[in-house]
Design an enzyme around this catalytic site. Sequence first.
Site, PDB file in Angstrom:
ATOM      1  N   ASP A  55       0.786  -1.240   0.000  1.00 45.57           N
ATOM      2  CA  ASP A  55       0.000   0.000   0.000  1.00 45.57           C
ATOM      3  C   ASP A  55       0.822   1.297   0.000  1.00 45.57           C
ATOM      4  O   ASP A  55       1.788   1.410   0.758  1.00 45.57           O
ATOM      5  CB  ASP A  55      -0.860   0.092   1.270  1.00 45.57           C
ATOM      6  N   GLN A  71       4.093   0.664   2.307  1.00 41.55           N
ATOM      7  CA  GLN A  71       4.339  -0.578   3.020  1.00 41.55           C
ATOM      8  C   GLN A  71       5.503  -1.281   2.337  1.00 41.55           C
ATOM      9  O   GLN A  71       5.473  -1.503   1.119  1.00 41.55           O
ATOM     10  CB  GLN A  71       3.085  -1.470   2.977  1.00 41.55           C
ATOM     11  N   SER A 115      -0.426   0.135   7.540  1.00 39.85           N
ATOM     12  CA  SER A 115      -0.797   1.315   6.736  1.00 39.85           C
ATOM     13  C   SER A 115      -1.393   2.439   7.566  1.00 39.85           C
ATOM     14  O   SER A 115      -1.868   2.232   8.677  1.00 39.85           O
ATOM     15  CB  SER A 115      -1.790   0.906   5.655  1.00 39.85           C
ATOM     16  N   ARG A 174      -7.804  -1.272  11.792  1.00 36.69           N
ATOM     17  CA  ARG A 174      -6.528  -0.716  11.302  1.00 36.69           C
ATOM     18  C   ARG A 174      -6.712   0.361  10.236  1.00 36.69           C
ATOM     19  O   ARG A 174      -7.813   0.688   9.842  1.00 36.69           O
ATOM     20  CB  ARG A 174      -5.621  -1.831  10.792  1.00 36.69           C
ATOM     21  N   ASP A 175      -5.565   0.871   9.786  1.00 34.15           N
ATOM     22  CA  ASP A 175      -5.450   1.812   8.669  1.00 34.15           C
ATOM     23  C   ASP A 175      -6.085   3.179   8.966  1.00 34.15           C
ATOM     24  O   ASP A 175      -7.024   3.616   8.278  1.00 34.15           O
ATOM     25  CB  ASP A 175      -6.043   1.203   7.383  1.00 34.15           C
ATOM     26  N   ILE A 229     -13.356  -3.975   6.196  1.00 29.71           N
ATOM     27  CA  ILE A 229     -12.960  -2.887   5.289  1.00 29.71           C
ATOM     28  C   ILE A 229     -11.506  -2.544   5.571  1.00 29.71           C
ATOM     29  O   ILE A 229     -11.112  -2.414   6.727  1.00 29.71           O
ATOM     30  CB  ILE A 229     -13.856  -1.641   5.515  1.00 29.71           C
TER      31      ILE A 229
HETATM   32  C1  FRU Z   1      -4.001  -3.615   2.689  1.00 32.32           C
HETATM   33  C2  FRU Z   1      -3.397  -4.030   4.030  1.00 32.32           C
HETATM   34  C3  FRU Z   1      -3.751  -3.066   5.133  1.00 32.32           C
HETATM   35  C4  FRU Z   1      -2.632  -3.259   6.116  1.00 32.32           C
HETATM   36  C5  FRU Z   1      -1.453  -3.461   5.195  1.00 32.32           C
HETATM   37  C6  FRU Z   1      -0.410  -4.395   5.724  1.00 32.32           C
HETATM   38  O1  FRU Z   1      -3.301  -4.125   1.604  1.00 32.32           O
HETATM   39  O2  FRU Z   1      -3.787  -5.344   4.364  1.00 32.32           O
HETATM   40  O3  FRU Z   1      -5.045  -3.275   5.681  1.00 32.32           O
HETATM   41  O4  FRU Z   1      -2.466  -2.152   6.966  1.00 32.32           O
HETATM   42  O5  FRU Z   1      -1.960  -3.975   3.986  1.00 32.32           O
HETATM   43  O6  FRU Z   1       0.720  -4.429   4.911  1.00 32.32           O
END
Ligand code: FRU
Length: 440
Positions: A55, A71, A115, A174-175, A229
């Site tokens: 990401d 990432q 992320s 997350r995120d 999500i």
């Molecule tokens: C999306 C994801 C995110 C996570 C990240 C981990 O591709 O799965 O939800 O934060 O990649 O690398």
Amino acid sequence: MVLEVAAALVALGNLTMKGQEQDPNQSVASRVAEAKADPSRPTVHFSAPAQWMNDPNGPFFYDGWYHVFYQHNPFGERWGHMHWGHARSKDLVHWEDLPIAIAPSLDLGEEHVFSGSTALTKDGKPVIFYTSIGPNREPEQWAATPANSDLTKWSKHPHMLTQKENGTNVAEWRDPFVFWDGGKAYLVTGGGRMGRGTVELYTAASDDLLSWKHLGVLFTYPDSDVGNIECPNMAHIGKEWVLMVSVKGKVEAFTGSIKDGKFVYRARGAVAEGSYASQVFQNTGSRQVYVGWMKTENHKAWNGYLSLPSDMGLTKDGHVTLRPVKELGSLRRAATLADLENPAEIMGSVDGSKPLSLKLCGFTVSYDPVSRVLRTDHRTVWLRSPLRNLHLFVDASALDVYANDGEGVLCDTLPERGETGYELTGLGDVKTWNLAPERG
Ligand code: FRU
């Protein structure tokens, strides 16, 4: 927000991971020559200098530079050991690689830096927000603030936001993504509740954006077969908000507004089919620039790249349009069809009442006027009006197709660079350019 922890800023001095022989930056550097030598690796699209990336994270404009984080596994060409890689650019096209910005703090029980996003405080100070993953605890949202003026060193603010404090129980929480609306800062996170994909909403409880109060569920994904999500993010276009969510390998956009803490939408549709984990550059004024992750898995010394940066717009009925940023024009070199190489850019008009089948260096692009389906090797998009024009980019093993002024967009990737040659029968008013690669 635990105040004792807020005070405990963790400086990111030595990036070397315990248990890892090598420094992460050296590990990446040791594979750069091999990655560069691979003819399948795109050079117009952004990718890590070597090793795995997924990401885009926290892209933003600051002090004359566009920054992009991503990432990154510095230790291999597959997913693992998530760090935040970093690059900057004056024009969204020519990128300068910078040292890794954030590494997991193994001493704090952090295994991955997942992320997240970047935002500016009211007085213009950048803050990174990300999900901290540890083997022996629930995910937490952590922050980081710059430790130098060129943003290459960051100080962490661990445990910034935890579910325990808010009394929530969101799965796959997350995120974090932070945005401003009506003079107030908000944070959203992805995840799921009771088997349904949800987006949680928080409001800033301090000016430094390091303290947050939970407001509730902003959005529940309408389809009951989606339990989670990923990467929710918001783009302000005209007077509306576009909420983008990553679900089952696709980015989907919902266009609408926030009313009483709930996201109410009037339009829904896929964005840049083939890309995932979208992000929108922050602090770019009225301009909203989209990037997403393009997944590859089979390459040696590198994997993954970003979709071409694209300006977002909305149709009258609220659907997202994407157009490649005009800055990409600086890579154009005049070329006739006979001289066309790879990477290349092609534009042309189409008679949408007839079937179309193009061949572009091993890629196929076809259109069926009856179903109005536009197709590449692995992606399809249904067009709301008959096909009238195409804007195409071929970049080693990457293909981007913008149809009908960006109303339908497909991003595709081949396992390796295909054969040379272009068959463009059916494309009218054709314009072609070779593209001078921005990276070696
Ligand atoms: C999306 C994801 C995110 C996570 C990240 C981990 O591709 O799965 O939800 O934060 O990649 O690398």
